[in-house]
Scaffold this active site. Structure first.
Site, PDB file in Angstrom:
ATOM      1  N   ARG A  80     126.747  20.133  41.354  1.00 23.00           N
ATOM      2  CA  ARG A  80     125.451  20.333  42.184  1.00 23.00           C
ATOM      3  C   ARG A  80     125.421  21.396  42.836  1.00 23.00           C
ATOM      4  O   ARG A  80     126.550  21.655  43.494  1.00 23.00           O
ATOM      5  CB  ARG A  80     125.655  18.890  42.813  1.00 23.00           C
ATOM      6  CG  ARG A  80     125.126  17.724  41.937  1.00 23.00           C
ATOM      7  CD  ARG A  80     123.620  17.649  41.408  1.00 23.00           C
ATOM      8  NE  ARG A  80     123.054  16.305  40.698  1.00 23.00           N
ATOM      9  CZ  ARG A  80     123.448  16.245  39.201  1.00 23.00           C
ATOM     10  NH1 ARG A  80     123.973  17.151  38.566  1.00 23.00           N
ATOM     11  NH2 ARG A  80     122.888  15.013  38.848  1.00 23.00           N
ATOM     12  N   GLU A 100     116.339  23.741  43.729  1.00 21.47           N
ATOM     13  CA  GLU A 100     115.817  23.747  42.188  1.00 21.47           C
ATOM     14  C   GLU A 100     114.398  23.712  42.124  1.00 21.47           C
ATOM     15  O   GLU A 100     113.933  22.730  42.862  1.00 21.47           O
ATOM     16  CB  GLU A 100     116.792  22.948  41.506  1.00 21.47           C
ATOM     17  CG  GLU A 100     118.116  23.266  41.513  1.00 21.47           C
ATOM     18  CD  GLU A 100     119.029  22.466  40.527  1.00 21.47           C
ATOM     19  OE1 GLU A 100     118.635  21.254  40.014  1.00 21.47           O
ATOM     20  OE2 GLU A 100     120.107  22.666  40.379  1.00 21.47           O
ATOM     21  N   HIS A 137     119.913  24.772  35.043  1.00 22.05           N
ATOM     22  CA  HIS A 137     120.568  23.211  35.191  1.00 22.05           C
ATOM     23  C   HIS A 137     120.324  22.536  33.841  1.00 22.05           C
ATOM     24  O   HIS A 137     119.804  21.678  33.594  1.00 22.05           O
ATOM     25  CB  HIS A 137     119.640  22.466  35.946  1.00 22.05           C
ATOM     26  CG  HIS A 137     120.477  21.389  36.636  1.00 22.05           C
ATOM     27  ND1 HIS A 137     120.324  20.735  37.622  1.00 22.05           N
ATOM     28  CD2 HIS A 137     121.372  20.570  36.046  1.00 22.05           C
ATOM     29  CE1 HIS A 137     121.015  19.719  37.916  1.00 22.05           C
ATOM     30  NE2 HIS A 137     121.628  19.489  36.823  1.00 22.05           N
ATOM     31  N   ASP A 197     141.730  17.200  43.167  1.00 23.00           N
ATOM     32  CA  ASP A 197     140.977  15.850  43.000  1.00 23.00           C
ATOM     33  C   ASP A 197     141.630  14.613  43.821  1.00 23.00           C
ATOM     34  O   ASP A 197     142.715  14.451  42.937  1.00 23.00           O
ATOM     35  CB  ASP A 197     140.563  15.508  41.684  1.00 23.00           C
ATOM     36  CG  ASP A 197     139.646  14.399  41.441  1.00 23.00           C
ATOM     37  OD1 ASP A 197     139.366  13.379  42.547  1.00 23.00           O
ATOM     38  OD2 ASP A 197     138.663  14.266  40.568  1.00 23.00           O
ATOM     39  N   ASP A 249     125.009  26.962  37.206  1.00 21.31           N
ATOM     40  CA  ASP A 249     123.854  26.486  36.428  1.00 21.31           C
ATOM     41  C   ASP A 249     122.939  25.451  37.287  1.00 21.31           C
ATOM     42  O   ASP A 249     122.080  24.875  37.023  1.00 21.31           O
ATOM     43  CB  ASP A 249     124.537  25.450  35.337  1.00 21.31           C
ATOM     44  CG  ASP A 249     123.394  24.565  34.494  1.00 21.31           C
ATOM     45  OD1 ASP A 249     122.749  25.186  34.054  1.00 21.31           O
ATOM     46  OD2 ASP A 249     123.624  23.202  34.577  1.00 21.31           O
TER      47      ASP A 249
END
Length: 328
Positions: free
Chosen positions: A238, A267, A286, A177, A262
């Protein structure tokens, strides 16, 4: 909420649950109009005469939508991600945007761990073996999470909580990160490292980063090739962060050990998606953030923010993505 004003109307995404919590919290102070198709045209049509939108990431609150509606004054968004809302357009139209960063983080982290365990422990393979009338001799030996190494891409609210959960598995955790400092990983004992290392060293890679222009497509063919052939990819962030076609190619080639997903580029995930073909791929619709406890707290927080704004007050900064330029 102050008395003496007209009752506002709110459009509610039918994906926002438990709805009874929303109904209980607003009482008769807000008229709730539930349900809309997830398209710009449908949203524009349903937002006529509506002041408030309670939404999940399902609805496209785009510039076109915001510029086509006149009465909308507040968007109350479930969760942390704001990629489905054009914040610049909202500010330009004086539409306040509130959201709930961090309130669903533990739920998402827990689900990421669930997906990782499901793939590594051959849960889907075992289930399909039983469906075919076979037994454990037809199922390969599982691989552990305990005592292994896990890479986390994005070490924010979700990533840091996932690292905490993995502590109970005695796992070595690496994180990538670029927006945090080493000190942010000390409490979990996580090693902050480079993107290439967080892909190539661990036995599993979990995506918990925000969806931005910078992260879109970052897990591409090259990133997947950098992973070990037995490594598992998990994505609860995402869908567009992972290149779906590259992932399918890697799975078909046996270039990675499996995936727990997920979220998806498209979608709902189409029933004909090749991702359904793989026994080493576990998919969920999701739902990582959708625990009863997390969603109830989120809804209560959004309604509280809504009432504060309607009363001309400003909610805590952490919940405000676009501040009102004038008081209600």
């Amino acid at each position: 909420m102050s008395s003496g004003r007209a009752v506002p109307t709110a459009l509610v995404d039918q994906d926002l649950k438990p709805r009874e919590v929303l109904e209980r919290e607003v009482g008769d102070a807000i008229h709730l109009d539930v349900g809309v198709d997830p398209s710009e045209d449908a949203l524009i049509d349903r937002l006529k005469g509506v002041e408030i939108l309670f939404t999940t990431s399902r609805l496209p609150v785009s510039r076109r939508v915001l510029e086509a509606v006149d009465e909308l004054r507040l968007v109350a968004k479930v969760g942390t991600g704001l990629d489905t809302i054009d914040l610049d357009a909202a500010a330009g139209r004086d539409v306040t945007v509130v959201y709930t960063p961090g309130l669903n983080a533990l739920s998402v982290a827990e689900h990421a761990l669930t997906l990782l365990l499901s793939v590594k422990r051959n849960v889907l393979i075992g289930d399909r073996a039983l469906e075919k009338g076979t037994w454990r001799d037809e199922v390969p030996n599982a691989t552990p999470v305990a005592g292994t190494s896990v890479g986390i891409v994005g070490f924010g609210n979700v990533g840091s909580r996932l690292a905490g959960l993995l502590d109970g598995f005695n796992a070595d955790v690496y994180a990538y990160d670029p927006y945090i400092h080493d000190i942010d990983t000390q409490i979990t004992g996580t090693t902050l490292t480079e993107f290439e290392t967080v892909l190539s060293e661990p036995e599993a890679v979990v995506i918990t980063a925000e969806h931005t222009e910078e992260t879109r497509g970052m897990i591409d063919a090259d990133a997947l090739a950098a992973m070990d052939d037995d490594a598992v990819l998990v994505n609860t962030a995402r869908g567009p962060i992972v290149d779906t076609e590259a992932l399918i190619d890697a799975l078909r080639a046996g270039a990675i050990g499996g995936a727990g997903l997920d979220v998806f580029e498209t979608e709902p995930l189409p029933a004909e998606s090749p991702l359904h073909e793989f026994e080493n791929v576990v998919t969920t619709p999701h739902i990582a953030a959708s625990s009863v406890r997390a969603r109830s707290e989120i809804i209560e927080t959004l309604v509280g923010c809504t009432f504060e704004i309607l009363d001309g007050e400003l909610p805590p900064d952490r919940f405000v993505a676009v501040a009102p330029s004038r008081r209600a």
